[in-house]
Design a protein around this motif. Sequence first.
Motif, PDB file in Angstrom:
ATOM      1  N   GLU A  32       0.837  -1.215   0.000  1.00  0.00           N
ATOM      2  CA  GLU A  32       0.000   0.000   0.000  1.00  0.00           C
ATOM      3  C   GLU A  32       0.867   1.260   0.000  1.00  0.00           C
ATOM      4  N   PHE A  33       1.964   1.223   0.759  1.00  0.00           N
ATOM      5  CA  PHE A  33       2.871   2.378   0.829  1.00  0.00           C
ATOM      6  C   PHE A  33       3.505   2.633  -0.539  1.00  0.00           C
ATOM      7  N   ALA A  34       3.950   1.564  -1.193  1.00  0.00           N
ATOM      8  CA  ALA A  34       4.555   1.686  -2.529  1.00  0.00           C
ATOM      9  C   ALA A  34       3.531   2.221  -3.528  1.00  0.00           C
ATOM     10  N   PRO A  40       7.923   1.695  -7.708  1.00  0.00           N
ATOM     11  CA  PRO A  40       7.970   0.328  -8.241  1.00  0.00           C
ATOM     12  C   PRO A  40       8.778  -0.595  -7.327  1.00  0.00           C
ATOM     13  N   LEU A  41       8.304  -1.823  -7.172  1.00  0.00           N
ATOM     14  CA  LEU A  41       9.004  -2.829  -6.373  1.00  0.00           C
ATOM     15  C   LEU A  41       9.517  -3.916  -7.309  1.00  0.00           C
ATOM     16  N   ALA A  42      10.744  -4.375  -7.054  1.00  0.00           N
ATOM     17  CA  ALA A  42      11.340  -5.409  -7.904  1.00  0.00           C
ATOM     18  C   ALA A  42      12.152  -6.370  -7.051  1.00  0.00           C
ATOM     19  N   GLY A  52      12.360  -1.433  -3.300  1.00  0.00           N
ATOM     20  CA  GLY A  52      12.030  -0.258  -4.096  1.00  0.00           C
ATOM     21  C   GLY A  52      12.719   0.956  -3.504  1.00  0.00           C
ATOM     22  N   ARG A  53      12.966   1.946  -4.352  1.00  0.00           N
ATOM     23  CA  ARG A  53      13.565   3.199  -3.879  1.00  0.00           C
ATOM     24  C   ARG A  53      12.539   4.297  -4.058  1.00  0.00           C
ATOM     25  N   ARG A  62      14.502   3.466   1.209  1.00  0.00           N
ATOM     26  CA  ARG A  62      14.201   2.238   0.461  1.00  0.00           C
ATOM     27  C   ARG A  62      13.136   1.423   1.169  1.00  0.00           C
ATOM     28  N   LEU A  63      12.423   0.636   0.365  1.00  0.00           N
ATOM     29  CA  LEU A  63      11.402  -0.279   0.886  1.00  0.00           C
ATOM     30  C   LEU A  63      11.889  -1.707   0.684  1.00  0.00           C
ATOM     31  N   LEU A  64      11.501  -2.602   1.602  1.00  0.00           N
ATOM     32  CA  LEU A  64      11.953  -3.993   1.505  1.00  0.00           C
ATOM     33  C   LEU A  64      10.893  -4.954   2.027  1.00  0.00           C
TER      34      LEU A  64
END
Length: 194
Positions: A32-34, A40-42, A52-53, A62-64
């Motif tokens: 939801e945050f992304a 974009p998440l990869a 994602g950054r 960054r997100l993880l």
Amino acid sequence: MSADIRLIVGLGNPGSEYEQTRHNAGFWFIDEFARHFSTPLASESKYFGITGRMPAPYPDTRLLKPMTFMNKSGQSVAPLANFFKVPPEQVLVVHDELDLPPGVARFKQGGGHGGHNGLKDIIRCFGNNNNFHRLRIGIGHPGHSDRVTGHVLGKPPQSERDAIERIIDESVRAVDLALAKGWVEAKQYLHSVR
């Protein structure tokens, strides 16, 4: 002063069989945050996770989503944090919380793992440093310790899922507030949600 958070980790278990389970509340938050920030998440194999950054104004954050299974979460978090030189104090870990009812979320910094295997492994991989921030997403307690595993790995009924999704929406706003204005305002906002 804005919160200096450079890594936001959402905990969960990979695989379609776990996708809808309460233990994956951290994954639900990151998704939801992304989406909210058009991030974009990869898949990143060197960090054993999906990353994602964030865009401006937070490009250093960054997100993880660790893809290591819950009890090995630290094996994804630590390599990414080490590579980008992110100390534990600049990490926010989002996880399911038995001690809060669905529809409630709370920020916290430091403390023990409370029996949560994801937190336990992250603390271990940070060299027993537990001083990272947490966002605890309430999933409720089944009432007896014998039922905890089935509860966290179970799918919540729709009413609970709706309550969890509502508080995830509010938590996204609260983390945005933390990044923009700091923890005091973020906590005041999130901790007053009813």
